[in-house]
Enzyme design. Structure first.
Site, short mmCIF file in Angstrom:
data_model
loop_
_atom_site.label_atom_id
_atom_site.label_comp_id
_atom_site.label_asym_id
_atom_site.label_seq_id
_atom_site.Cartn_x
_atom_site.Cartn_y
_atom_site.Cartn_z
N ASP A 67 12.65 -61.37 27.26
CA ASP A 67 12.59 -61.90 28.63
C ASP A 67 11.74 -63.16 28.72
O ASP A 67 10.80 -63.33 27.94
CB ASP A 67 12.04 -60.80 29.56
CG ASP A 67 12.35 -61.08 31.01
OD1 ASP A 67 13.21 -61.94 31.29
OD2 ASP A 67 11.73 -60.44 31.89
N ASN A 124 22.98 -58.50 34.67
CA ASN A 124 22.99 -59.96 34.44
C ASN A 124 24.32 -60.61 34.84
O ASN A 124 24.39 -61.82 35.04
CB ASN A 124 22.66 -60.29 32.99
CG ASN A 124 21.20 -60.11 32.63
OD1 ASN A 124 20.86 -59.77 31.49
ND2 ASN A 124 20.30 -60.30 33.59
C1 IPE Z 1 16.44 -57.80 31.30
O1 IPE Z 1 15.92 -59.03 31.71
C2 IPE Z 1 17.73 -58.00 30.59
C3 IPE Z 1 17.65 -58.72 29.34
C4 IPE Z 1 16.57 -59.11 28.72
C5 IPE Z 1 18.91 -58.97 28.72
P1 IPE Z 1 16.09 -59.52 33.21
O2 IPE Z 1 15.32 -60.78 33.32
O3 IPE Z 1 17.51 -59.58 33.60
O4 IPE Z 1 15.36 -58.35 34.01
P2 IPE Z 1 14.95 -58.23 35.54
O5 IPE Z 1 16.21 -58.19 36.33
O6 IPE Z 1 14.11 -59.41 35.87
O7 IPE Z 1 14.18 -56.96 35.61
C1 IPE Z 2 15.96 -63.32 29.36
O1 IPE Z 2 15.39 -64.40 30.00
C2 IPE Z 2 17.36 -63.57 28.92
C3 IPE Z 2 18.39 -62.83 29.67
C4 IPE Z 2 18.15 -61.97 30.61
C5 IPE Z 2 19.77 -63.11 29.34
P1 IPE Z 2 15.59 -64.65 31.55
O2 IPE Z 2 16.81 -65.48 31.73
O3 IPE Z 2 15.57 -63.39 32.29
O4 IPE Z 2 14.31 -65.51 31.90
P2 IPE Z 2 13.38 -65.38 33.17
O5 IPE Z 2 12.98 -63.94 33.29
O6 IPE Z 2 14.18 -65.83 34.34
O7 IPE Z 2 12.21 -66.27 32.89
MG MG Z 3 14.11 -62.28 33.12
#
Ligand code: IPE
Ligand code: IPE
Ligand code: MG
Length: 245
Positions: A20, A68
């Site tokens: 993340d 996602n």
């Molecule tokens: C969780 O990350 C999913 C992945 C790392 C693929 P998100 O960034 O989508 O999680 P939330 O929604 O903020 O909890």
């Molecule tokens: C994790 O990084 C990757 C996926 C969930 C695909 P994020 O895209 O969630 O990055 P933040 O949490 O917005 O910084």
């Molecule tokens: Mg995230």
């Protein structure tokens, strides 16, 4: 943190990671979110190699959750394109490191080309034995549990199992993760302290490790730090400390 600080006798067999912070990493640099995703690929390579070098047998990476799909279409499309490109490009690294690729999640929702690349890489790497890298793609723990429940109910209706057959083992064996031991260690980057619908059943007794490092900055040394922290913990499984000694 150097490799020598890790006790090979107490190595987790399975590590699961919620990757993340890509978006925030990019934002800090005044770039688009996808720039963060692109730079997350290096971290994937680092942890895969790092785990294989240490002798970790299974590594599950949360790459794309069911939720996602609700992101802006432009980001979802860019992520899928990146995925296809990365799988293609990294197959060589997987072969070099003896890593077998597998995937969990609803593959039917993935774009055709993405699914094709994924299936090809799974096929090409299937005889590798050093480590298994499991990509959680279009995955959520609730999706898996719902499917498993449907499967069990169907078998009951068909008279193949009875009520007495429903136990922990049956449920476990019906989940898509049944081939893998439950992760002893789960890592989440970027300072968020939540599970976000990742392996729920499987982490019932996992050690959780949270770090503020954003995913694109995550390197082997961070992985080692997490493992060293894990090795300092006492896993009691409901027992008392004295019982363990
Ligand atoms: C969780 O990350 C999913 C992945 C790392 C693929 P998100 O960034 O989508 O999680 P939330 O929604 O903020 O909890
Ligand atoms: C994790 O990084 C990757 C996926 C969930 C695909 P994020 O895209 O969630 O990055 P933040 O949490 O917005 O910084
Ligand atoms: Mg995230």
């Amino acid at each position: 943190m150097i490799k020598e600080n890790i006790n090979p006798e107490r190595l987790p067999e399975h590590i699961a990671i919620i990757m993340d912070g890509n978006g925030r990493w990019a934002k800090e640099k005044g770039k688009y979110r996808i720039f963060g995703h692109e730079n997350g690929v290096k971290a994937v390579r680092e942890v895969s190699e790092g785990c294989a070098e240490l002798g970790v047998k299974y590594l599950t990476l949360y790459a794309f959750s069911t939720e996602n799909w609700n992101r802006p279409k432009i980001e979802v499309n860019a992520l899928m394109t990146l995925l296809v490109k990365t799988i293609k490009k990294e197959t060589g690294t997987l072969m070099k490191n003896g890593i077998k690729l597998e995937a969990i999640g609803d593959k039917t929702t993935l774009p055709k080309d993405c699914r094709k690349e994924l299936e090809e890489a799974i096929e090409v790497t299937k005889n590798n034995t050093k480590m298994t890298l499991i990509l959680a793609l279009s995955y959520s723990a609730k999706w898996d549990i719902v499917n498993a429940t449907r499967d069990i109910v169907k078998r009951a209706i068909d008279g193949k199992i009875s009520l007495d057959d429903v136990n922990e083992k049956l449920i476990n064996n019906t989940l898509t993760t049944h081939k893998y031991p439950h992760p002893e260690l789960m890592i989440r980057t970027s300072g968020e302290h939540r599970i976000s619908n990742f392996l729920l059943w499987e982490i019932a007794y996992s050690e959780l490790y949270f770090t503020n490092v954003l995913w694109p900055d995550f390197r082997k040394e961070h992985l080692r730090e997490a493992i060293i922290d894990y090795q300092k913990r006492e896993r009691r499984f409901g027992k008392t400390s004295e019982q363990l000694a």
